[in-house]
Design an enzyme around this catalytic site. Structure first.
Site, PDB file in Angstrom:
ATOM      1  N   TRP A 106      10.180 -74.075  -7.022  1.00 54.35           N
ATOM      2  CA  TRP A 106      11.672 -73.985  -6.640  1.00 54.35           C
ATOM      3  C   TRP A 106      12.406 -73.782  -7.542  1.00 54.35           C
ATOM      4  O   TRP A 106      13.509 -73.148  -7.490  1.00 54.35           O
ATOM      5  CB  TRP A 106      11.718 -74.973  -5.545  1.00 54.35           C
ATOM      6  CG  TRP A 106      11.081 -74.658  -4.346  1.00 54.35           C
ATOM      7  CD1 TRP A 106       9.997 -75.568  -3.774  1.00 54.35           C
ATOM      8  CD2 TRP A 106      11.047 -73.698  -3.555  1.00 54.35           C
ATOM      9  NE1 TRP A 106       9.550 -74.883  -2.492  1.00 54.35           N
ATOM     10  CE2 TRP A 106      10.348 -73.905  -2.423  1.00 54.35           C
ATOM     11  CE3 TRP A 106      11.934 -72.397  -3.595  1.00 54.35           C
ATOM     12  CZ2 TRP A 106       9.980 -72.649  -1.366  1.00 54.35           C
ATOM     13  CZ3 TRP A 106      11.568 -71.401  -2.430  1.00 54.35           C
ATOM     14  CH2 TRP A 106      10.800 -71.786  -1.555  1.00 54.35           C
ATOM     15  N   ASP A 178      18.967 -79.973  -5.636  1.00 52.18           N
ATOM     16  CA  ASP A 178      18.312 -79.534  -4.691  1.00 52.18           C
ATOM     17  C   ASP A 178      17.585 -80.769  -4.165  1.00 52.18           C
ATOM     18  O   ASP A 178      16.409 -81.276  -4.456  1.00 52.18           O
ATOM     19  CB  ASP A 178      17.493 -78.573  -4.961  1.00 52.18           C
ATOM     20  CG  ASP A 178      16.430 -77.818  -3.930  1.00 52.18           C
ATOM     21  OD1 ASP A 178      16.311 -78.539  -2.954  1.00 52.18           O
ATOM     22  OD2 ASP A 178      15.688 -77.082  -4.306  1.00 52.18           O
ATOM     23  N   LYS A 202      13.144 -79.018   6.310  1.00 50.42           N
ATOM     24  CA  LYS A 202      12.070 -79.951   5.975  1.00 50.42           C
ATOM     25  C   LYS A 202      12.237 -81.178   6.744  1.00 50.42           C
ATOM     26  O   LYS A 202      11.274 -81.782   7.256  1.00 50.42           O
ATOM     27  CB  LYS A 202      11.838 -80.214   4.627  1.00 50.42           C
ATOM     28  CG  LYS A 202      12.146 -79.060   3.649  1.00 50.42           C
ATOM     29  CD  LYS A 202      10.807 -78.242   3.286  1.00 50.42           C
ATOM     30  CE  LYS A 202      10.886 -76.871   3.019  1.00 50.42           C
ATOM     31  NZ  LYS A 202      11.413 -76.882   1.700  1.00 50.42           N
TER      32      LYS A 202
HETATM   33  C1  LIG Z   1      11.655 -75.184   0.700  1.00 54.23           C
HETATM   34  C2  LIG Z   1      12.345 -75.356  -0.456  1.00 54.23           C
HETATM   35  C3  LIG Z   1      13.435 -74.454  -0.948  1.00 54.23           C
HETATM   36  C4  LIG Z   1      13.665 -73.161  -0.349  1.00 54.23           C
HETATM   37  O1  LIG Z   1      14.215 -73.315   0.855  1.00 54.23           O
HETATM   38  P1  LIG Z   1      14.501 -71.841   1.665  1.00 54.23           P
HETATM   39  O2  LIG Z   1      15.227 -72.461   2.761  1.00 54.23           O
HETATM   40  O3  LIG Z   1      13.453 -71.073   1.816  1.00 54.23           O
HETATM   41  O4  LIG Z   1      15.470 -70.982   0.683  1.00 54.23           O
HETATM   42  C5  LIG Z   1      14.087 -74.732  -1.986  1.00 54.23           C
HETATM   43  N1  LIG Z   1      14.012 -75.877  -2.977  1.00 54.23           N
HETATM   44  C6  LIG Z   1      12.925 -77.093  -2.517  1.00 54.23           C
HETATM   45  C7  LIG Z   1      12.814 -78.397  -3.152  1.00 54.23           C
HETATM   46  C8  LIG Z   1      12.206 -76.610  -1.242  1.00 54.23           C
HETATM   47  O5  LIG Z   1      11.168 -77.686  -0.816  1.00 54.23           O
END
Ligand SMILES: *Cc1c(COP(=O)(O)O)cnc(C)c1O
Length: 367
Positions: A106, A178, A202
């Site tokens: 990511w 993030d 998530k």
């Molecule tokens: C799932 C995830 C993403 C990406 O998410 P999208 O909604 O598919 O863009 C980015 N960073 C982390 C840490 C993630 O777990």
């Protein structure tokens, strides 16, 4: 034979499990929300009723995370990957530099997007130690550009199951994180951050919406003349997350999850449960000769538990039999392999106990 209607224990990394009580409530309200005669999906976003939903959703999130007044909460369209670009689009003018910690998948994707908008000062955040285990690079070994506009890091690398155990201390500038896969799982000291973002799928609700928490006084310094208005944080904020039709059903759904979290006892309670679930699973794996963790102690995620079998040829059978036992989505990410149990807030202690029992029986069967 009829269709199996058992609700499984879902270990998916994302879109991930949603508490059953929340789904049942949404189901109950689906055709007729609050006596209004229609679903929230069908409710105009400029109605006072939708505004009530939005305000309550924001208030509950503020309560859960103790968000100070000088921070704005934005409910935005799209995914975390949109934020990969939006953060530098707002924070950086052409030619300016930002620090990025490179972890795994990511953060690499994030750096790729951000590098379109500025210069990247990259510090490795993860490495393989002498035992072949993944670990965080200790902060005292980092080299950052102190003049960089901010430091971006991924608090929990969902794919490999490596998580920061503390907020970074060594950068004196702005912190951007993030927090897709660990928001709402633990208390956060919001005041240490300039901006936090998390895609919903998530630990918040259905995909398609992203929560952004941003310090308001930074808006003045943002370089947004060239940026489309829907991608400008100050613009979205000044319109109360509704510069256009918002992801209204996602906002409503997040609101149901936030209410559920408050009913459970809030974030401190979830944090204790999450630690308990993770410790149970890691303790089991650590004492086993059949399974092991590819992540060093001190770097392990309590949300995404990566597990490997000493003999990888059993993986497929494991996944198949797990499924038959209503334990689903335990396959590791395609770039990393192995097994992975994502145990976000919606995963119960009972679910983790059931998984451990299954793992034990699986090993016995192969003996
Ligand atoms: C799932 C995830 C993403 C990406 O998410 P999208 O909604 O598919 O863009 C980015 N960073 C982390 C840490 C993630 O777990």
């Amino acid at each position: 034979m009829g269709l199996d209607m058992t609700r499984a224990f879902n270990f998916s990394a994302g879109p991930a499990a949603i508490p059953t009580e929340v789904l049942e409530r949404a189901q109950k309200e689906l055709l007729n929300w609050n006596g209004y005669g229609c679903s929230v999906m069908e409710l105009g976003h400029r109605t006072p009723d939708f505004q009530t939903i939005l305000d309550k959703t924001e208030d509950d999130l503020r309560k859960l995370l103790n968000i100070p007044k000088n921070y704005k909460v934005l409910f935005m369209h799209g995914s975390a990957s949109h934020q990969f670009a939006m953060v530098p689009m707002n924070f950086l003018a052409p030619g300016e530099t930002a620090n990025y910690l490179e972890m795994d998948h990511w953060s690499k994707m994030c750096i790729k997007e951000a590098s379109r908008f500025g210069d990247m000062h990259i510090q490795q955040g993860i490495r393989t130690n002498s035992d072949g285990l993944l670990e965080l690079v200790p902060e005292n070994e980092w080299s950052l550009d102190e003049k960089g506009k901010y430091l971006h890091f991924t608090s929990n690398e969902t794919i490999v199951g490596v998580q920061f155990q503390d907020d970074p201390q060594s950068f004196s500038g702005k912190l951007v994180s993030d927090m897709c896969s660990d928001i709402l799982s633990r208390p956060i000291d919001i005041e240490k951050y300039a901006l936090i973002y998390a895609g919903a799928q998530k630990n918040i609700g259905p995909s398609g919406m992203t929560v952004v928490i941003v310090r308001e006084d930074l808006f003045e310094s943002f370089q947004t003349e060239r940026v489309p208005s829907l991608f400008q944080y100050p613009h979205v904020s000044s319109k109360g997350s509704m510069p256009n039709t918002p992801p209204s059903f996602g906002i409503y759904f997040a609101g149901l999850v936030f209410e559920w979290l408050l009913e459970q006892g809030g974030i401190e309670e979830m944090y204790q449960r999450n630690l308990k679930k993770a410790h149970m699973l890691y303790d089991y794996v650590d004492q086993s000769n059949f399974y092991h963790s590819p992540v060093a102690k001190g770097s392990r995620s309590f949300m995404n538990v990566a597990i490997q079998m000493k003999d990888r040829k059993h993986e497929e059978r494991f996944l198949h039999e797990a499924r038959e036992n209503h334990l689903i989505a335990l396959k590791g990410h395609k770039t990393f392999g192995g097994l992975r149990a994502s145990i976000y807030n919606a995963m119960s202690i009972e679910g983790v106990e059931t998984l451990i029992r299954f793992m034990d029986q699986f090993e016995q069967r192969l003996k």
